[in-house]
Write a protein that holds these residues in place. Sequence first.
Motif, PDB file in Angstrom:
ATOM      1  N   ASN A 249      28.580   7.449  15.269  1.00 62.62           N
ATOM      2  CA  ASN A 249      27.175   7.043  15.248  1.00 62.62           C
ATOM      3  C   ASN A 249      26.651   6.742  13.848  1.00 62.62           C
ATOM      4  O   ASN A 249      25.458   6.448  13.683  1.00 62.62           O
ATOM      5  CB  ASN A 249      26.310   8.124  15.897  1.00 62.62           C
TER       6      ASN A 249
ATOM      7  N   LEU B  46      22.590   4.093  20.577  1.00 65.40           N
ATOM      8  CA  LEU B  46      23.662   4.856  19.957  1.00 65.40           C
ATOM      9  C   LEU B  46      25.009   4.177  20.203  1.00 65.40           C
ATOM     10  O   LEU B  46      25.199   3.497  21.221  1.00 65.40           O
ATOM     11  CB  LEU B  46      23.713   6.265  20.534  1.00 65.40           C
TER      12      LEU B  46
ATOM     13  N   HIS C 250      25.042   3.384  13.660  1.00 70.77           N
ATOM     14  CA  HIS C 250      23.719   3.388  14.301  1.00 70.77           C
ATOM     15  C   HIS C 250      22.650   3.906  13.335  1.00 70.77           C
ATOM     16  O   HIS C 250      21.568   3.323  13.217  1.00 70.77           O
ATOM     17  CB  HIS C 250      23.757   4.265  15.557  1.00 70.77           C
TER      18      HIS C 250
END
Length: 335
Positions: A92, A79, A95
């Motif tokens: 995030n 993350l 990610h």
Amino acid sequence: MTPERIVITAGEPAGIGPELCVQLARNPSPVERVVVADRTLLESRANTLGVALRLRDYHPTAEPVSQAAGELTLLHLPLTAPSLPGKPDPANASHVLECLRRATVGCLSGEFAALVTAPLHKGVINDAGIPFTGHTEFLARESGAETVVMMLVTEGLRVALVTTHLPLSQVCRAITPRRLEAILRILDREMKRCFCPERPRISVCGLNPHAGEGGHLGREEQEIIQPVLERLRREGMRLRGPLSADTLFLPKRLQESDVILAMYHDQGLPVLKHKGFGRAANVTLGLPFIRTSVDHGTALELAGTGRADAGSLHYAIETALAMHRNASRGREERP
């Protein structure tokens, strides 16, 4: 026989995707399930759910393995920022997209038999300043697919779409003869490859109420849809329509169809979700690999509560494997 290997992306870290992946480990699997996610995130959700989880590190050169109860294989991607259930963080977003890219690369290379995606949050990705309309469009772009078809599947019903995530004000302009023909060709080809060995029966909705009622309620049926259907029928496709959507989903009509093609998102999907929500899968046709997904969103309000139902994720995996096996069988049977 060597087990198959599928890849699963966990989706929005603050949503229910990670815990749905963890719930998969409650049952053994003859197929290796490789989850692309952050290790700490999955372990935290497993602790919350009380699931005894053993994460096996993924090695691309290793042979696929079957999995005992409690086991998953992890392709760890960290993350960007810590994640709390129900509290998405735009930090995030990169990610989430990197997990998708890695899974796509693995499918394109033959590393994985299929991709199954847990839900992500489009709004959070856009809040991060990354233009994003959905899994379907992202995967098409990453794999170089010019046109893809979104289809939802549940027991006894398949519904594909000509247009997907568009405002209604843009739908009419998007339904062109070229697009409709491309969608029908992909749908016919992929139904044969992954679902029906014979010529699939495709029932096509009209765009307007009562399929235009002879031109009194719109002329798209007469000027766009009908000419395309007639041309493709002459090539041998089994096409019915354009048909009024308000009666097409009656049981008798559905018995005469292998798949319904709706013109826009909310013309066909409410019927399918009424019939099979929680036991349905979203399928992307036209990609150079098999991809399925759940039929629901991130359910932020359920994240971390233990109340999220993994039924749709199980069904998406079952659908992906069935498609892969049908396609593999077809390749073996062709001379």
